[in-house]
Write an enzyme that holds these catalytic residues in place. Sequence first.
Site, PDB file in Angstrom:
ATOM      1  N   CYS A 117       0.811  -1.228   0.000  1.00  0.00           N
ATOM      2  CA  CYS A 117       0.000   0.000   0.000  1.00  0.00           C
ATOM      3  C   CYS A 117       0.844   1.277   0.000  1.00  0.00           C
ATOM      4  O   CYS A 117       0.316   2.363  -0.209  1.00  0.00           O
ATOM      5  CB  CYS A 117      -0.964  -0.008   1.185  1.00  0.00           C
ATOM      6  SG  CYS A 117      -2.147  -1.355   1.079  1.00  0.00           S
ATOM      7  N   HIS A 259      -2.775   7.229   2.587  1.00  0.00           N
ATOM      8  CA  HIS A 259      -3.255   5.940   2.089  1.00  0.00           C
ATOM      9  C   HIS A 259      -4.620   5.653   2.727  1.00  0.00           C
ATOM     10  O   HIS A 259      -4.784   5.701   3.943  1.00  0.00           O
ATOM     11  CB  HIS A 259      -2.268   4.825   2.423  1.00  0.00           C
ATOM     12  CG  HIS A 259      -2.850   3.475   2.231  1.00  0.00           C
ATOM     13  ND1 HIS A 259      -3.448   3.111   1.041  1.00  0.00           N
ATOM     14  CD2 HIS A 259      -2.974   2.420   3.059  1.00  0.00           C
ATOM     15  CE1 HIS A 259      -3.914   1.873   1.163  1.00  0.00           C
ATOM     16  NE2 HIS A 259      -3.642   1.430   2.377  1.00  0.00           N
ATOM     17  N   ASN A 289     -10.377   0.371   0.590  1.00  0.00           N
ATOM     18  CA  ASN A 289      -8.917   0.428   0.539  1.00  0.00           C
ATOM     19  C   ASN A 289      -8.470  -0.232  -0.766  1.00  0.00           C
ATOM     20  O   ASN A 289      -8.608  -1.437  -0.925  1.00  0.00           O
ATOM     21  CB  ASN A 289      -8.352  -0.312   1.756  1.00  0.00           C
ATOM     22  CG  ASN A 289      -6.834  -0.392   1.764  1.00  0.00           C
ATOM     23  OD1 ASN A 289      -6.182  -0.120   0.754  1.00  0.00           O
ATOM     24  ND2 ASN A 289      -6.276  -0.777   2.903  1.00  0.00           N
TER      25      ASN A 289
END
Length: 339
Positions: A117, A259, A289
Amino acid sequence: MSRRSTARAAVLCGIGGWVPPRVVTNEELSQRLATTDEWITTRTGIRERRFVEPGEATSDLAVAAGTRALRSAGAVAPDAVLVSTATPDRPLPATAPLVASRLGLRDAAAFDVAAACSGFVYALATAAGMISTGASRRVLVIGADVYSSIVDPEDRTNAIIFGDGAGAVVLRAGEDDEPGAVGHFVLGSDGTGEDLAIVAAGGSRQRTTDRSPTRAEQHLEMQGKKIFRHAVTRMSGSARQSLAAAGWKPEEVDHLVAHQANLRILQSVADELGIDHERCARHLVDVGNTGAASIPLALDAAAANGELRPGQRVLLTAFGAGLAWGSCVLRWPDLATTT
Ligand code: UT7
Protein backbone atom coordinates in the site's frame (compact mmCIF):
# COMPACT_ATOMS: atom_id res chain seq x y z
CA MET A 1 26.60 24.43 -15.96
CA SER A 2 22.92 25.40 -15.85
CA ARG A 3 20.73 24.38 -12.90
CA ARG A 4 18.40 22.58 -15.30
CA SER A 5 21.10 20.14 -16.42
CA THR A 6 22.22 19.18 -12.89
CA ALA A 7 19.10 18.77 -10.76
CA ARG A 8 15.94 18.20 -12.72
CA ALA A 9 12.84 17.94 -10.59
CA ALA A 10 9.96 15.60 -11.38
CA VAL A 11 6.77 17.57 -12.05
CA LEU A 12 3.28 16.09 -12.05
CA CYS A 13 1.62 16.87 -15.38
CA GLY A 14 -1.20 14.34 -15.81
CA ILE A 15 -3.60 12.27 -13.72
CA GLY A 16 -6.25 9.61 -14.25
CA GLY A 17 -8.12 6.95 -12.32
CA TRP A 18 -10.29 3.94 -12.95
CA VAL A 19 -12.44 1.70 -10.77
CA PRO A 20 -14.41 -1.24 -12.18
CA PRO A 21 -18.17 -0.63 -12.53
CA ARG A 22 -19.32 -3.40 -10.18
CA VAL A 23 -20.35 -1.76 -6.87
CA VAL A 24 -20.30 -3.92 -3.72
CA THR A 25 -22.20 -2.23 -0.92
CA ASN A 26 -21.94 -2.94 2.81
CA GLU A 27 -25.52 -4.18 2.56
CA GLU A 28 -24.50 -6.78 -0.03
CA LEU A 29 -21.60 -8.00 2.12
CA SER A 30 -23.80 -8.25 5.20
CA GLN A 31 -26.11 -10.60 3.30
CA ARG A 32 -23.35 -13.24 3.07
CA LEU A 33 -21.03 -12.41 6.00
CA ALA A 34 -21.59 -12.00 9.75
CA THR A 35 -21.33 -8.22 9.57
CA THR A 36 -23.50 -5.12 9.28
CA ASP A 37 -23.44 -1.81 7.45
CA GLU A 38 -23.32 -0.13 10.87
CA TRP A 39 -20.19 -2.11 11.98
CA ILE A 40 -18.37 -1.41 8.71
CA THR A 41 -19.13 2.31 8.58
CA THR A 42 -18.38 2.84 12.27
CA ARG A 43 -15.10 0.88 12.29
CA THR A 44 -13.78 1.85 8.83
CA GLY A 45 -15.85 4.67 7.27
CA ILE A 46 -16.27 2.58 4.11
CA ARG A 47 -19.74 2.48 2.48
CA GLU A 48 -19.01 0.64 -0.75
CA ARG A 49 -16.15 -0.68 -2.89
CA ARG A 50 -15.68 -1.93 -6.48
CA PHE A 51 -14.74 -5.44 -7.57
CA VAL A 52 -13.49 -6.61 -10.96
CA GLU A 53 -15.44 -9.19 -12.93
CA PRO A 54 -13.98 -12.72 -13.11
CA GLY A 55 -11.08 -12.77 -15.58
CA GLU A 56 -10.24 -9.09 -15.14
CA ALA A 57 -6.72 -8.43 -13.84
CA THR A 58 -4.53 -5.63 -12.48
CA SER A 59 -3.15 -4.77 -15.94
CA ASP A 60 -6.68 -4.13 -17.23
CA LEU A 61 -7.28 -1.52 -14.52
CA ALA A 62 -3.77 -0.10 -14.95
CA VAL A 63 -4.29 0.40 -18.70
CA ALA A 64 -7.62 2.17 -18.09
CA ALA A 65 -6.10 4.54 -15.51
CA GLY A 66 -2.94 5.00 -17.58
CA THR A 67 -4.96 5.93 -20.67
CA ARG A 68 -6.70 8.68 -18.71
CA ALA A 69 -3.46 9.99 -17.19
CA LEU A 70 -1.80 10.11 -20.63
CA ARG A 71 -4.79 11.99 -22.04
CA SER A 72 -4.59 14.47 -19.15
CA ALA A 73 -0.83 14.97 -19.71
CA GLY A 74 -1.09 15.80 -23.42
CA ALA A 75 0.69 14.52 -26.48
CA VAL A 76 4.25 13.71 -25.36
CA ALA A 77 4.69 9.98 -24.69
CA PRO A 78 6.47 8.77 -21.53
CA ASP A 79 9.72 6.83 -21.89
CA ALA A 80 9.12 4.77 -18.74
CA VAL A 81 6.19 3.03 -17.03
CA LEU A 82 6.18 1.99 -13.38
CA VAL A 83 3.36 -0.17 -12.04
CA SER A 84 3.12 -0.30 -8.30
CA THR A 85 1.10 -3.34 -7.23
CA ALA A 86 0.82 -6.14 -4.69
CA THR A 87 -1.40 -8.11 -7.04
CA PRO A 88 0.55 -8.47 -10.32
CA ASP A 89 -1.15 -10.35 -13.15
CA ARG A 90 1.40 -13.18 -12.67
CA PRO A 91 4.51 -13.92 -10.53
CA LEU A 92 6.52 -13.58 -13.77
CA PRO A 93 6.85 -11.46 -15.86
CA ALA A 94 6.26 -8.05 -14.28
CA THR A 95 2.95 -6.38 -15.15
CA ALA A 96 4.42 -3.04 -16.30
CA PRO A 97 5.83 -4.15 -19.70
CA LEU A 98 2.42 -5.52 -20.72
CA VAL A 99 0.75 -2.28 -19.58
CA ALA A 100 3.28 -0.19 -21.52
CA SER A 101 2.69 -2.22 -24.69
CA ARG A 102 -1.08 -2.05 -24.37
CA LEU A 103 -0.76 1.74 -24.01
CA GLY A 104 1.25 1.83 -27.24
CA LEU A 105 4.46 2.92 -25.48
CA ARG A 106 6.94 0.93 -27.56
CA ASP A 107 10.38 0.31 -26.04
CA ALA A 108 9.56 2.21 -22.84
CA ALA A 109 11.46 1.16 -19.71
CA ALA A 110 8.90 -0.75 -17.63
CA PHE A 111 9.00 -2.49 -14.27
CA ASP A 112 6.89 -3.16 -11.19
CA VAL A 113 7.41 -1.59 -7.78
CA ALA A 114 6.49 -3.89 -4.88
CA ALA A 115 5.82 -1.97 -1.69
CA ALA A 116 2.16 -2.95 -1.09
CA CYS A 117 0.00 0.00 0.00
CA SER A 118 3.06 2.31 0.12
CA GLY A 119 3.88 1.39 -3.45
CA PHE A 120 2.60 4.55 -5.10
CA VAL A 121 4.84 6.82 -2.99
CA TYR A 122 7.80 4.46 -3.54
CA ALA A 123 7.11 4.48 -7.29
CA LEU A 124 6.86 8.29 -7.33
CA ALA A 125 10.25 8.49 -5.58
CA THR A 126 11.73 6.01 -8.06
CA ALA A 127 10.36 7.94 -11.03
CA ALA A 128 11.60 11.24 -9.56
CA GLY A 129 15.06 9.69 -9.23
CA MET A 130 14.98 8.45 -12.83
CA ILE A 131 14.08 11.95 -14.00
CA SER A 132 16.68 13.72 -11.87
CA THR A 133 19.48 11.44 -13.12
CA GLY A 134 18.38 11.93 -16.73
CA ALA A 135 17.54 8.24 -17.19
CA SER A 136 14.00 9.31 -18.13
CA ARG A 137 12.32 12.53 -19.19
CA ARG A 138 8.72 11.52 -18.67
CA VAL A 139 7.38 8.66 -16.54
CA LEU A 140 3.92 7.13 -16.21
CA VAL A 141 3.47 6.01 -12.59
CA ILE A 142 0.52 3.70 -11.95
CA GLY A 143 -0.77 2.28 -8.67
CA ALA A 144 -3.09 -0.66 -9.38
CA ASP A 145 -4.44 -3.49 -7.31
CA VAL A 146 -7.05 -6.22 -7.47
CA TYR A 147 -7.31 -7.07 -3.79
CA SER A 148 -10.43 -9.13 -4.47
CA SER A 149 -8.01 -11.71 -5.95
CA ILE A 150 -6.12 -12.24 -2.67
CA VAL A 151 -8.72 -11.51 0.01
CA ASP A 152 -10.67 -14.54 1.21
CA PRO A 153 -14.30 -13.64 0.49
CA GLU A 154 -15.29 -15.53 3.66
CA ASP A 155 -12.95 -13.47 5.88
CA ARG A 156 -15.29 -10.83 7.26
CA THR A 157 -12.53 -8.58 8.60
CA ASN A 158 -10.59 -8.24 5.34
CA ALA A 159 -13.44 -8.66 2.86
CA ILE A 160 -15.12 -5.46 4.06
CA ILE A 161 -12.00 -3.29 3.76
CA PHE A 162 -10.55 -3.83 0.32
CA GLY A 163 -11.65 -2.82 -3.17
CA ASP A 164 -10.13 -2.93 -6.67
CA GLY A 165 -8.89 0.07 -8.65
CA ALA A 166 -6.07 1.92 -10.37
CA GLY A 167 -4.76 5.49 -10.33
CA ALA A 168 -2.01 6.99 -12.45
CA VAL A 169 0.05 10.15 -12.82
CA VAL A 170 2.55 11.38 -15.39
CA LEU A 171 5.76 13.02 -14.19
CA ARG A 172 7.93 15.16 -16.49
CA ALA A 173 11.31 16.79 -16.08
CA GLY A 174 11.02 20.35 -14.75
CA GLU A 175 12.11 22.73 -12.03
CA ASP A 176 11.78 22.19 -8.29
CA ASP A 177 9.97 25.50 -7.72
CA GLU A 178 7.22 24.73 -10.27
CA PRO A 179 3.72 23.73 -9.15
CA GLY A 180 3.57 19.94 -9.41
CA ALA A 181 7.21 19.33 -8.40
CA VAL A 182 7.21 16.31 -6.07
CA GLY A 183 9.81 16.25 -3.37
CA HIS A 184 11.03 15.82 0.18
CA PHE A 185 10.50 12.08 0.08
CA VAL A 186 10.88 10.17 3.33
CA LEU A 187 10.79 6.38 2.89
CA GLY A 188 11.22 3.57 5.41
CA SER A 189 10.61 -0.07 6.20
CA ASP A 190 10.63 -2.64 9.01
CA GLY A 191 10.70 -6.25 7.83
CA THR A 192 10.30 -7.58 11.37
CA GLY A 193 6.61 -6.86 10.79
CA GLU A 194 6.42 -9.25 7.81
CA ASP A 195 3.73 -11.41 9.44
CA LEU A 196 1.35 -8.52 10.20
CA ALA A 197 -0.02 -8.44 6.65
CA ILE A 198 0.99 -11.39 4.51
CA VAL A 199 0.06 -13.72 1.68
CA ALA A 200 2.25 -16.65 2.78
CA ALA A 201 2.00 -18.85 -0.32
CA GLY A 202 3.00 -18.29 -3.94
CA GLY A 203 6.61 -17.17 -3.53
CA SER A 204 9.97 -18.94 -3.40
CA ARG A 205 9.71 -19.62 0.36
CA GLN A 206 6.47 -21.55 0.04
CA ARG A 207 7.75 -23.58 -2.91
CA THR A 208 10.44 -25.11 -0.69
CA THR A 209 7.83 -26.83 1.51
CA ASP A 210 6.58 -30.32 0.65
CA ARG A 211 2.86 -29.69 1.18
CA SER A 212 0.12 -27.75 -0.57
CA PRO A 213 -0.65 -24.32 0.87
CA THR A 214 -3.69 -24.00 3.13
CA ARG A 215 -6.60 -21.71 2.24
CA ALA A 216 -5.33 -19.15 4.76
CA GLU A 217 -1.82 -19.18 3.26
CA GLN A 218 -3.22 -18.43 -0.19
CA HIS A 219 -5.06 -15.34 1.02
CA LEU A 220 -4.20 -12.09 2.77
CA GLU A 221 -3.86 -12.56 6.52
CA MET A 222 -3.76 -9.36 8.52
CA GLN A 223 -3.40 -8.48 12.18
CA GLY A 224 -5.63 -5.44 11.90
CA LYS A 225 -5.13 -3.84 15.30
CA LYS A 226 -1.32 -3.97 15.12
CA ILE A 227 -1.33 -2.71 11.53
CA PHE A 228 -3.62 0.11 12.63
CA ARG A 229 -1.14 1.29 15.28
CA HIS A 230 1.91 1.01 13.02
CA ALA A 231 0.04 2.82 10.24
CA VAL A 232 -0.69 5.83 12.44
CA THR A 233 2.83 6.00 13.87
CA ARG A 234 4.67 5.56 10.58
CA MET A 235 2.46 7.78 8.41
CA SER A 236 2.46 10.63 10.92
CA GLY A 237 6.21 10.24 11.62
CA SER A 238 7.30 10.24 7.98
CA ALA A 239 4.83 13.00 7.12
CA ARG A 240 6.24 15.17 9.89
CA GLN A 241 9.77 14.67 8.52
CA SER A 242 8.61 15.47 5.00
CA LEU A 243 6.91 18.68 6.18
CA ALA A 244 10.01 19.71 8.12
CA ALA A 245 12.23 19.12 5.08
CA ALA A 246 9.86 21.23 2.96
CA GLY A 247 9.68 23.95 5.61
CA TRP A 248 5.87 23.69 5.75
CA LYS A 249 3.84 23.97 8.95
CA PRO A 250 0.95 21.47 9.40
CA GLU A 251 -1.56 24.33 9.34
CA GLU A 252 -0.28 25.32 5.88
CA VAL A 253 -1.23 21.93 4.40
CA ASP A 254 -4.38 22.28 2.28
CA HIS A 255 -4.84 18.54 1.65
CA LEU A 256 -3.60 15.53 3.57
CA VAL A 257 -3.90 12.62 1.15
CA ALA A 258 -3.03 9.55 3.19
CA HIS A 259 -3.26 5.94 2.09
CA GLN A 260 -6.99 5.22 2.31
CA ALA A 261 -6.88 2.34 4.80
CA ASN A 262 -9.51 3.21 7.38
CA LEU A 263 -11.17 6.54 8.20
CA ARG A 264 -10.16 6.18 11.85
CA ILE A 265 -6.50 5.76 10.77
CA LEU A 266 -6.73 8.85 8.55
CA GLN A 267 -8.22 10.93 11.33
CA SER A 268 -5.63 9.71 13.86
CA VAL A 269 -2.82 10.66 11.46
CA ALA A 270 -4.41 14.09 10.98
CA ASP A 271 -4.70 14.49 14.77
CA GLU A 272 -1.06 13.51 15.29
CA LEU A 273 0.01 16.11 12.74
CA GLY A 274 -2.39 18.81 13.88
CA ILE A 275 -4.28 18.94 10.57
CA ASP A 276 -8.08 19.46 10.53
CA HIS A 277 -10.14 16.41 9.53
CA GLU A 278 -11.82 18.55 6.84
CA ARG A 279 -8.47 18.76 5.02
CA CYS A 280 -8.12 14.99 5.01
CA ALA A 281 -9.00 13.07 1.79
CA ARG A 282 -11.67 10.42 2.47
CA HIS A 283 -12.15 8.78 -0.89
CA LEU A 284 -12.26 5.35 0.80
CA VAL A 285 -15.89 5.98 1.74
CA ASP A 286 -16.78 5.24 -1.92
CA VAL A 287 -14.10 2.73 -2.97
CA GLY A 288 -12.63 1.10 0.16
CA ASN A 289 -8.92 0.43 0.54
CA THR A 290 -7.57 0.06 -3.01
CA GLY A 291 -3.94 -0.62 -2.01
CA ALA A 292 -1.36 1.08 -4.22
CA ALA A 293 -4.17 2.80 -6.14
CA SER A 294 -5.60 4.62 -3.15
CA ILE A 295 -3.52 7.82 -3.20
CA PRO A 296 -3.67 8.53 -6.97
CA LEU A 297 -7.38 7.64 -7.01
CA ALA A 298 -8.04 10.04 -4.12
CA LEU A 299 -6.03 12.77 -5.87
CA ASP A 300 -7.86 12.21 -9.15
CA ALA A 301 -11.28 12.36 -7.48
CA ALA A 302 -10.39 15.51 -5.51
CA ALA A 303 -8.98 17.21 -8.62
CA ALA A 304 -12.02 16.26 -10.69
CA ASN A 305 -14.55 17.58 -8.17
CA GLY A 306 -12.66 20.84 -7.66
CA GLU A 307 -11.56 20.24 -4.05
CA LEU A 308 -7.93 20.20 -5.14
CA ARG A 309 -6.97 23.52 -6.75
CA PRO A 310 -3.79 24.74 -8.44
CA GLY A 311 -1.22 26.10 -5.99
CA GLN A 312 -2.56 24.25 -2.95
CA ARG A 313 -0.13 22.43 -0.68
CA VAL A 314 -0.57 18.66 -0.67
CA LEU A 315 0.97 16.14 1.71
CA LEU A 316 1.03 12.48 0.64
CA THR A 317 1.66 9.69 3.14
CA ALA A 318 1.36 5.92 2.84
CA PHE A 319 1.79 2.76 4.88
CA GLY A 320 1.41 -0.91 4.10
CA ALA A 321 2.58 -4.49 4.33
CA GLY A 322 6.31 -4.96 4.60
CA LEU A 323 6.12 -3.04 6.74
CA ALA A 324 6.86 -0.09 4.46
CA TRP A 325 5.93 3.59 4.53
CA GLY A 326 6.63 6.87 2.79
CA SER A 327 5.68 10.54 2.51
CA CYS A 328 6.29 13.46 0.16
CA VAL A 329 4.87 16.88 -0.67
CA LEU A 330 3.89 18.90 -3.72
CA ARG A 331 2.03 22.04 -4.70
CA TRP A 332 -0.92 21.05 -6.85
CA PRO A 333 -0.42 21.93 -10.55
CA ASP A 334 -3.04 23.09 -13.06
CA LEU A 335 -4.05 19.78 -14.67
CA ALA A 336 -6.63 18.62 -17.16
CA THR A 337 -8.74 15.96 -15.46
CA THR A 338 -10.47 13.24 -17.43
CA THR A 339 -12.64 11.53 -14.80
O1 UT7 B 1 -3.77 -1.05 3.82
C1 UT7 B 1 -2.96 -1.17 4.96
C2 UT7 B 1 -3.25 -2.38 5.70
N1 UT7 B 1 -4.53 -2.45 6.37
C3 UT7 B 1 -4.99 -1.60 7.30
O2 UT7 B 1 -4.56 -0.50 7.45
C4 UT7 B 1 -6.09 -2.09 8.22
C5 UT7 B 1 -5.83 -1.63 9.61
N2 UT7 B 1 -6.79 -2.15 10.60
C6 UT7 B 1 -8.08 -1.82 10.61
O3 UT7 B 1 -8.56 -1.07 9.77
C7 UT7 B 1 -8.95 -2.37 11.72
O4 UT7 B 1 -8.12 -2.99 12.70
C8 UT7 B 1 -10.00 -3.38 11.21
C9 UT7 B 1 -11.08 -2.65 10.41
C10 UT7 B 1 -9.33 -4.45 10.36
C11 UT7 B 1 -10.68 -4.04 12.39
O5 UT7 B 1 -11.27 -3.06 13.25
P1 UT7 B 1 -11.01 -3.10 14.82
O6 UT7 B 1 -11.76 -1.98 15.39
O7 UT7 B 1 -9.52 -3.13 15.03
O8 UT7 B 1 -11.71 -4.44 15.22
P2 UT7 B 1 -11.07 -5.73 15.94
O9 UT7 B 1 -10.20 -6.46 14.98
O10 UT7 B 1 -10.54 -5.36 17.27
O11 UT7 B 1 -12.39 -6.57 16.17
C12 UT7 B 1 -13.37 -6.16 17.13
C13 UT7 B 1 -14.51 -7.18 17.05
C14 UT7 B 1 -14.04 -8.62 17.14
O12 UT7 B 1 -15.00 -9.33 17.89
P3 UT7 B 1 -14.73 -9.69 19.44
O13 UT7 B 1 -13.46 -10.50 19.43
O14 UT7 B 1 -14.60 -8.36 20.13
O15 UT7 B 1 -15.95 -10.47 19.83
C15 UT7 B 1 -14.06 -9.08 15.71
O16 UT7 B 1 -14.26 -10.48 15.59
O17 UT7 B 1 -15.19 -7.05 15.80
C16 UT7 B 1 -15.27 -8.35 15.18
N3 UT7 B 1 -15.25 -8.15 13.74
C17 UT7 B 1 -16.36 -7.87 13.05
N4 UT7 B 1 -17.65 -7.73 13.42
C18 UT7 B 1 -18.55 -7.44 12.46
C19 UT7 B 1 -14.19 -8.17 12.89
N5 UT7 B 1 -14.60 -7.92 11.64
C20 UT7 B 1 -15.95 -7.74 11.70
C21 UT7 B 1 -16.94 -7.43 10.75
N6 UT7 B 1 -18.21 -7.29 11.18
N7 UT7 B 1 -16.65 -7.26 9.44
